[in-house]
Design a protein around this motif. Structure first.
Motif, short mmCIF file in Angstrom:
data_model
loop_
_atom_site.label_atom_id
_atom_site.label_comp_id
_atom_site.label_asym_id
_atom_site.label_seq_id
_atom_site.Cartn_x
_atom_site.Cartn_y
_atom_site.Cartn_z
N PRO A 55 12.29 -31.50 32.65
CA PRO A 55 11.58 -30.35 32.06
C PRO A 55 11.99 -30.04 30.62
O PRO A 55 11.27 -29.32 29.92
CB PRO A 55 11.96 -29.19 33.00
N LEU A 56 13.16 -30.56 30.17
CA LEU A 56 13.62 -30.27 28.81
C LEU A 56 13.08 -31.26 27.79
O LEU A 56 13.14 -31.00 26.59
CB LEU A 56 15.16 -30.28 28.77
N ARG A 57 12.55 -32.37 28.25
CA ARG A 57 12.11 -33.42 27.31
C ARG A 57 10.91 -33.00 26.48
O ARG A 57 10.66 -33.56 25.42
CB ARG A 57 11.80 -34.71 28.08
N ALA A 58 10.18 -32.01 26.96
CA ALA A 58 9.01 -31.55 26.22
C ALA A 58 9.40 -30.96 24.87
O ALA A 58 8.58 -30.95 23.93
CB ALA A 58 8.24 -30.52 27.04
N TYR A 59 10.64 -30.46 24.73
CA TYR A 59 11.06 -29.92 23.44
C TYR A 59 11.06 -31.01 22.36
O TYR A 59 10.70 -30.76 21.21
CB TYR A 59 12.46 -29.30 23.56
N HIS A 60 11.48 -32.19 22.75
CA HIS A 60 11.44 -33.32 21.82
C HIS A 60 10.00 -33.59 21.37
O HIS A 60 9.74 -33.81 20.18
CB HIS A 60 12.03 -34.56 22.51
N SER A 61 9.08 -33.51 22.31
CA SER A 61 7.66 -33.74 21.98
C SER A 61 7.12 -32.67 21.05
O SER A 61 6.30 -32.97 20.17
CB SER A 61 6.83 -33.79 23.27
N VAL A 62 7.58 -31.44 21.22
CA VAL A 62 7.13 -30.37 20.35
C VAL A 62 7.57 -30.64 18.91
O VAL A 62 6.79 -30.50 17.96
CB VAL A 62 7.67 -29.00 20.82
N PHE A 63 8.83 -31.04 18.75
CA PHE A 63 9.29 -31.31 17.39
C PHE A 63 8.51 -32.47 16.77
O PHE A 63 8.12 -32.41 15.60
CB PHE A 63 10.79 -31.60 17.34
N ARG A 64 8.29 -33.51 17.55
CA ARG A 64 7.53 -34.65 17.03
C ARG A 64 6.12 -34.23 16.60
O ARG A 64 5.59 -34.73 15.62
CB ARG A 64 7.46 -35.76 18.07
N ALA A 65 5.54 -33.30 17.34
CA ALA A 65 4.19 -32.85 17.00
C ALA A 65 4.17 -32.02 15.72
O ALA A 65 3.14 -31.93 15.05
CB ALA A 65 3.60 -32.04 18.16
N MET A 66 5.31 -31.40 15.37
CA MET A 66 5.34 -30.47 14.25
C MET A 66 6.02 -31.04 13.01
O MET A 66 5.83 -30.48 11.91
CB MET A 66 6.12 -29.20 14.66
N GLU A 67 6.79 -32.10 13.11
CA GLU A 67 7.70 -32.46 12.03
C GLU A 67 7.01 -32.81 10.71
O GLU A 67 7.53 -32.49 9.64
CB GLU A 67 8.64 -33.60 12.45
N THR A 68 5.85 -33.44 10.75
CA THR A 68 5.19 -33.78 9.49
C THR A 68 4.48 -32.59 8.87
O THR A 68 4.05 -32.65 7.72
CB THR A 68 4.19 -34.93 9.69
N SER A 69 4.36 -31.48 9.62
CA SER A 69 3.68 -30.28 9.10
C SER A 69 4.63 -29.38 8.33
O SER A 69 4.18 -28.46 7.63
CB SER A 69 3.07 -29.48 10.25
N LEU A 70 5.94 -29.62 8.45
CA LEU A 70 6.91 -28.71 7.83
C LEU A 70 7.05 -28.93 6.32
O LEU A 70 6.97 -27.97 5.55
CB LEU A 70 8.27 -28.85 8.52
N PRO A 71 7.27 -30.15 5.83
CA PRO A 71 7.50 -30.33 4.39
C PRO A 71 6.20 -30.40 3.60
O PRO A 71 5.17 -30.89 4.09
CB PRO A 71 8.24 -31.68 4.33
N VAL A 72 6.26 -29.88 2.38
CA VAL A 72 5.13 -29.99 1.46
C VAL A 72 5.64 -30.59 0.15
O VAL A 72 6.82 -30.44 -0.19
CB VAL A 72 4.46 -28.63 1.19
N GLU A 73 4.77 -31.25 -0.55
CA GLU A 73 5.17 -31.89 -1.81
C GLU A 73 5.42 -30.87 -2.90
O GLU A 73 6.42 -30.92 -3.61
CB GLU A 73 4.07 -32.87 -2.25
N GLU A 74 4.50 -29.92 -3.03
CA GLU A 74 4.62 -28.89 -4.07
C GLU A 74 4.52 -27.50 -3.44
O GLU A 74 3.47 -27.12 -2.96
CB GLU A 74 3.52 -29.05 -5.12
#
Length: 430
Positions: A64-83
């Protein structure tokens, strides 16, 4: 007709003897002394069998805890911006949008009753420490990502006095606080750095996913340098514990030999530090924007991660009796219990005071050499950090990850503030 047999046969090679690594040597050390026991607990209980820690990730966690890993993977490219935007209203939209999407992912993937039941069972069974460490890292990255909403961080987020975290992130965090004996709502050096370097020397979780090579390299080397320094100094930790043991056994010659070897190890490690902390590996501009900011926290009077929280320099200060010590309450924020126990063991013994009282001159000389090396490092670090901390970031307020927002209107004043803080510790390193 037996040629097919002999064609594949070769005489047996002599057995290869593999020397045990530093962590194994500590676990197998026969010396019976509290200092050795505390160091053994650091390796076994604090690091999952090695130091720096060996973390394992989603495949090793209860289902049941492995879904947290999936959440981060789904969000990680949305966090950084170039400018980053310089418009507060626009940044508020970006932050709120990111948090809304993370809440949606958490609500869709995380089953609160199952997580609660699983954590209770996992705590009662103690679990495998390496798996706990990996889970600690995952939830830390999720919480920091939710806290900032975008990276590079922006003043709109820095101005927040508090942030209401989703239940899906608060529930496991309470269990992690209990398990590791910390009180901070933020990640720490252990969860953000030590336990984020996978066994194949790849960062398990990244805040520069999808960015350019210079971004990826800076984030990687920032973590690798911290981990490598712990790896290189672990044999010195062992020698410190042995030196204390030898002092109690009234064997100053053995203590002197141990400290002489520790001086050699420290000298090589500090040289590696300065050779690695260069712009070609850790970019000045990228570090400030994409590493330092994310590691901050700046909520409700709680600061984020700083180099001063690294076990290496706390071990050096504790072993050498360099005061003042952090208060227990402040240290408990970010330093897990096994690390605190190791540090307090060194502080309680105060080897320099013992050597002076017994007039062990040669032991005192080796200890003084360690102090001199630490002083040289701190003087060098004051110079090395200036190009990193003085970068102009108009999208944010002046801030260090470990001191939060600083009362400094510009980069020049920020450097003066930091030099004052570092100078104070340098003056105490005697």
């Amino acid at each position: 007709m037996f040629s097919w047999i002999f064609s594949t046969y070769s005489s047996p090679s002599p057995a290869v003897v593999v020397s045990p690594g530093p962590s194994t040597k500590i676990l197998q050390d026969p010396l019976n002394h509290r200092a050795i026991e505390c160091l053994r607990d650091l390796v076994q209980l604090g690091g999952g069998g090695t130091w720096p820690p060996t973390a394992t990730y989603d495949d090793s966690w209860p289902l049941p805890l492995r879904a947290y890993h999936s959440v981060f993977r789904a969000m990680e490219t949305s966090l950084p911006v170039e400018e980053p935007s310089l418009i507060h209203a626009r940044n508020r939209e970006i932050i709120d949008s990111f948090r809304a999407r993370m809440r949606s992912e958490l609500e869709r993937r995380i089953k609160i009753p199952e997580v609660e039941r699983t954590l209770e069972e996992w705590e009662s069974q103690s679990g495998v420490q390496s798996a706990w460490l990996g889970f600690f890292t995952c939830i830390s990255f999720l919480r920091h990502a939710y806290r900032w909403g975008v990276t590079p961080i922006v003043s709109e987020a820095q101005s927040e006095a508090s942030v209401e975290f989703p239940q899906e992130l608060d529930l496991p965090w309470s269990a992690l606080q209990r398990h590791f004996g910390i009180s901070s709502p933020s990640g720490c050096m252990t969860s953000i750095c030590y336990s984020n370097m996978a066994s194949d020397e790849i960062l398990q979780y990244s805040v520069t996913a999808g960015m350019g090579e210079v971004h990826n390299s800076t984030e990687f080397w920032n973590t690798k340098l911290v981990v490598d320094m712990e790896t290189k100094l672990l044999p010195a930790y062992h020698l410190f514990a042995q030196a204390i043991s030898f002092m109690d056994f009234r064997d100053p010659d053995a203590a002197q030999d141990a400290l002489k070897s520790a001086n050699d190890i420290l000298r090589a490690a500090l040289k590696y530090f300065f050779n690695t902390m260069v712009d070609s590996k850790i970019s000045h501009t990228v570090w400030m924007a994409y590493v330092q900011g994310f590691q901050g926290w700046a909520l409700e009077g709680i600061d984020g991660i700083s180099g001063g929280q690294s076990l290496l320099f706390r071990t050096m200060d504790s072993f050498l009796g360099i005061r003042p010590w952090p208060t227990p309450e402040k240290e408990r924020l970010h330093i897990p219990e096994a690390q605190r126990n190791w540090l307090n063991c060194l502080r309680d013994y105060d080897i320099r005071a013992v050597a002076k009282e017994r007039e062990y001159i040669k032991v005192t000389n080796e200890l003084d050499s360690l102090v001199k090396q630490l002083r040289v490092w701190r003087m060098g670090h004051m110079r090395r950090m200036q190009p990193y901390e003085s970068q102009n970031r108009p999208e944010r307020k002046t801030m260090t990850a470990g001191i939060s927002v600083v009362d400094a209107p510009d980069g020049e004043q920020m450097i003066l503030h930091l030099k004052k803080e570092l100078g104070r510790r340098l003056a105490q390193t005697v």
